[in-house]
Design an enzyme around this catalytic site. Sequence first.
Site, short mmCIF file in Angstrom:
data_model
loop_
_atom_site.label_atom_id
_atom_site.label_comp_id
_atom_site.label_asym_id
_atom_site.label_seq_id
_atom_site.Cartn_x
_atom_site.Cartn_y
_atom_site.Cartn_z
N ARG A 90 0.85 -1.18 0.00
CA ARG A 90 0.00 0.00 0.00
C ARG A 90 0.90 1.24 0.00
NH1 ARG A 90 -2.33 3.18 4.63
NH2 ARG A 90 -3.68 4.63 3.56
N HIS A 120 -2.57 11.12 0.83
CA HIS A 120 -2.07 10.85 2.19
C HIS A 120 -1.41 12.14 2.68
CE1 HIS A 120 -0.70 7.44 5.04
NE2 HIS A 120 -0.35 8.58 5.63
N GLU A 132 -7.10 8.74 6.29
CA GLU A 132 -7.35 9.35 7.60
C GLU A 132 -7.80 10.81 7.54
OE1 GLU A 132 -4.01 8.74 10.20
OE2 GLU A 132 -4.21 6.57 10.17
N ASN A 169 -7.17 1.80 9.81
CA ASN A 169 -5.85 1.93 10.43
C ASN A 169 -6.04 1.85 11.94
OD1 ASN A 169 -5.02 2.46 7.85
ND2 ASN A 169 -4.54 4.62 8.18
N TYR A 200 -4.21 1.63 15.76
CA TYR A 200 -2.99 1.74 16.57
C TYR A 200 -3.23 1.53 18.07
CZ TYR A 200 -0.51 3.31 12.47
OH TYR A 200 0.06 3.35 11.22
N GLU A 255 -3.33 -0.13 8.02
CA GLU A 255 -2.15 0.21 8.83
C GLU A 255 -2.31 -0.39 10.21
OE1 GLU A 255 -1.11 4.41 9.18
OE2 GLU A 255 -1.55 4.74 7.06
C1 BGC Z 1 -0.68 7.67 9.35
C2 BGC Z 1 0.78 7.46 9.03
C3 BGC Z 1 1.59 7.58 10.31
C4 BGC Z 1 1.13 6.54 11.28
C5 BGC Z 1 1.89 6.50 12.59
C6 BGC Z 1 -1.14 7.08 10.64
O1 BGC Z 1 -1.90 8.02 11.32
O2 BGC Z 1 -1.50 7.30 8.26
O3 BGC Z 1 1.16 8.36 8.04
O4 BGC Z 1 2.96 7.49 10.06
O5 BGC Z 1 -0.21 6.73 11.59
O6 BGC Z 1 1.70 7.67 13.31
#
Ligand code: BGC
Length: 452
Positions: free
Chosen positions: A78, A122, A167, A292, A294, A352
Amino acid sequence: MATDTVFPPGFLWGSATSAYQIEGSPLADGAGPSIWERFVHTPGLTIGGDTGDVACDHYRRWREDVALMARLGMQAYRFSIAWARVLPEGRGRVNAKGLDFYSHLVDELLAHGITPMATLFHWDLPAALDDRGGWLNPDIAHWFADYGEVMFKALDGRVRHWATLNEPWVVTDGGYLHGALAPGHRSLYEAPIAAHHLLRAHGAAVQRYRAVGRHQIGLVVNLEPKYAASESPADQAATRRAHAYMNGQYLDPVFLGRYPEELREIFGNAWPQWPAADFDLIRQKLDFIGFNYYTRSVTRDDPGAWPVRAGRVIQKLGTYTETGWEVFPQGLTDTLAWIRERYDNPPVYITENGAAFYDPPVAADGRVRDPLRIDYLRRHLLALRDAIRAGSDIRGYMAWSLMDNFEWSLGFAKRFGLVHVNYGTLERTPKDSAHFYSRVVASNGAALHEEI
Ligand code: BGC
């Protein structure tokens, strides 16, 4: 036994990057400047004054990078397209050399059996469009669709997975509300306007894709589940606000044709009224959601946290990454359950997922030992497997990121890569996590159970 972690047949395994974070040479071959070019060259806006002038030098080392992906056994990649390379003024004249770069990249990926997944935007908006108001100008919907059409016509025969925006929440929250990201504005009034035009632009590009493209298109969002810190009505209400702001602001209009009610409460007088017809444009049928993931947030009422009035509670027993994000794999499973129920189980790609940790330097034996990242990946993939078992329609997983890169206003200090990049020599060294991930990919998940 290993087989209980095997993923569905055809599940696509890969990694992700974005143009400004890895390419370098931002103005090469006739490219126009982007808002990130301006942002990083304004003193004080990035840590250490870091810029993407060189980044990972991928603009010149792309062949080597594709070969590396192939050696690691990646099935998909991607990447994003820098709008201002293709359209230096953001609209009108096409820069053939900029287009060629992506065309050659796609050919090279296909020659190595790697499926390309392209994101149109992006965060690196052409500066020439920012001069006309950027995401605040309603015309941006057709500027974006026109740009999309150039890319669809050039690459749709070879690229079968497209995403419009990456995002949009970060674009408005970081770029227009709090100002930590380009274009660096801080305005309660601008943020909802930018959000709406991002959504209109997304809808216009999907509509255009249906006219000229033949494969799949979706939207990439970052979602973060919110768990109330207590049962108090104030914390519960704050959690609802935070959830609506971050998770519902973009997906509700796209899937349900309306904004969450809480946004009016958050933005007050700054919340505009939009014509109903806008929602017909925004609510285009999508082929997938890119998600995405995290971290999560344990949320409490915090009147000082402008403007959502919701604060994050640090977990005493939690594990945190180097960006201060709690490691919480269950949040991935929970959010996928929420998507399944609220939006009628659409196909999802994890576009992501990954973590920055303090990695040791490359050792004398050539290894980079990063056990925390391996643990992060393993636990999130097991959480993803749980969501699939529960009925979510998950089509693939892209680790963030293929290699260490420019982490926006945090500069190069935070390393998210599976592959270590030496920013002096630009040498690439796969970390232990890259080798682990290769084994997971090769076994379609079975290696998640191996002893490290
Ligand atoms: C983004 C990336 C970023 C990653 C880590 C995402 O919000 O798409 O560009 O590097 O998180 O912070």
